[in-house]
Design a protein around this motif. Structure first.
Motif, short mmCIF file in Angstrom:
data_model
loop_
_atom_site.label_atom_id
_atom_site.label_comp_id
_atom_site.label_asym_id
_atom_site.label_seq_id
_atom_site.Cartn_x
_atom_site.Cartn_y
_atom_site.Cartn_z
N ALA A 1 -2.72 3.41 -12.89
CA ALA A 1 -4.14 3.08 -12.92
C ALA A 1 -4.37 1.60 -13.22
N ALA A 2 -3.45 1.00 -13.99
CA ALA A 2 -3.56 -0.41 -14.33
C ALA A 2 -3.02 -1.31 -13.23
N GLY A 3 -2.41 -0.73 -12.21
CA GLY A 3 -1.88 -1.52 -11.09
C GLY A 3 -0.42 -1.89 -11.23
N ASP A 4 0.25 -1.44 -12.28
CA ASP A 4 1.67 -1.73 -12.48
C ASP A 4 2.49 -0.61 -11.85
N SER B 1 5.14 2.08 -13.40
CA SER B 1 4.76 3.47 -13.23
C SER B 1 5.89 4.27 -12.62
N GLU B 2 6.46 3.75 -11.55
CA GLU B 2 7.56 4.46 -10.89
C GLU B 2 8.77 4.57 -11.79
N ALA B 3 9.04 3.56 -12.61
CA ALA B 3 10.18 3.63 -13.53
C ALA B 3 10.00 4.77 -14.52
N ALA B 4 8.81 4.85 -15.12
CA ALA B 4 8.54 5.92 -16.08
C ALA B 4 8.58 7.29 -15.41
N LEU B 5 7.94 7.38 -14.25
CA LEU B 5 7.89 8.66 -13.55
C LEU B 5 9.26 9.11 -13.07
N ASN B 6 10.06 8.17 -12.61
CA ASN B 6 11.41 8.54 -12.15
C ASN B 6 12.30 8.96 -13.31
N THR C 1 0.83 -1.20 0.00
CA THR C 1 0.00 0.00 0.00
C THR C 1 0.87 1.25 0.00
N ALA C 2 1.94 1.23 0.74
CA ALA C 2 2.83 2.39 0.81
C ALA C 2 3.46 2.66 -0.55
N PHE C 3 3.92 1.61 -1.24
CA PHE C 3 4.54 1.80 -2.54
C PHE C 3 3.52 2.25 -3.58
N ALA C 4 2.31 1.76 -3.48
CA ALA C 4 1.27 2.14 -4.43
C ALA C 4 0.95 3.63 -4.32
N ASN C 5 1.14 4.19 -3.16
CA ASN C 5 0.81 5.59 -2.94
C ASN C 5 1.93 6.53 -3.35
N SER C 6 3.10 6.02 -3.70
CA SER C 6 4.19 6.92 -4.07
C SER C 6 4.04 7.43 -5.50
N CYS C 7 3.30 6.71 -6.33
CA CYS C 7 3.10 7.16 -7.72
C CYS C 7 2.44 8.54 -7.79
N PRO C 8 1.33 8.76 -7.08
CA PRO C 8 0.71 10.09 -7.12
C PRO C 8 1.64 11.19 -6.60
N THR C 9 2.47 10.87 -5.63
CA THR C 9 3.42 11.85 -5.09
C THR C 9 4.44 12.24 -6.16
N ILE C 10 4.93 11.25 -6.90
CA ILE C 10 5.90 11.53 -7.96
C ILE C 10 5.23 12.34 -9.07
N MET C 11 3.99 11.96 -9.43
CA MET C 11 3.26 12.71 -10.46
C MET C 11 3.07 14.17 -10.05
N ALA D 1 2.42 10.75 -18.56
CA ALA D 1 1.15 10.12 -18.95
C ALA D 1 1.25 8.60 -18.88
N GLN D 2 2.38 8.07 -19.31
CA GLN D 2 2.59 6.62 -19.25
C GLN D 2 2.60 6.14 -17.80
N GLY D 3 3.25 6.90 -16.92
CA GLY D 3 3.29 6.54 -15.51
C GLY D 3 1.90 6.54 -14.90
N GLU D 4 1.08 7.52 -15.25
CA GLU D 4 -0.28 7.57 -14.73
C GLU D 4 -1.11 6.39 -15.23
N LYS D 5 -0.93 6.06 -16.50
CA LYS D 5 -1.67 4.93 -17.09
C LYS D 5 -1.27 3.62 -16.41
N LEU D 6 0.03 3.42 -16.21
CA LEU D 6 0.51 2.19 -15.57
C LEU D 6 0.04 2.11 -14.11
#
Length: 79
Positions: free
Chosen positions: A59-62, A66-71, A17-27, A52-57
């Motif tokens: 949302a898909a649960g990847d 997502s973090e790789a693209a966003l980083n 859960t903690a890792f899943a929540n870091s994507c919005p922070t990076i975005m 955009a790719q990070g957000e899509k990934l």
């Protein structure tokens, strides 16, 4: 016994859960840096595509993808 199982399940779920929540922070960090970014038009387009790719990934649960693209986008922005 039930207490041990409950603890094991809790410890398995909380980090996910903690890792899943870091994507919005990076975005959000990318969104905040975009208006003042001093990148070429090509790099700016690439950053927006990665965002955009990070957000899509995400949302898909990847979340790893997502973090790789966003980083990568963060690195291009220098943040």
């Amino acid at each position: 016994m039930l207490r041990s199982i409950s603890l094991a399940v809790f410890l398995a779920v909380v980090p996910a859960t903690a890792f899943a929540n870091s994507c919005p922070t990076i975005m959000a960090a990318i969104d905040a840096a975009l208006p003042t970014a001093t990148l070429s038009e090509a790099d700016l387009t690439k950053v927006k595509e990665l965002r955009a790719q990070g957000e899509k990934l995400h949302a898909a649960g990847d979340h790893a993808g997502s973090e790789a693209a966003l980083n990568e986008a963060k690195t291009m922005l220098g943040i």
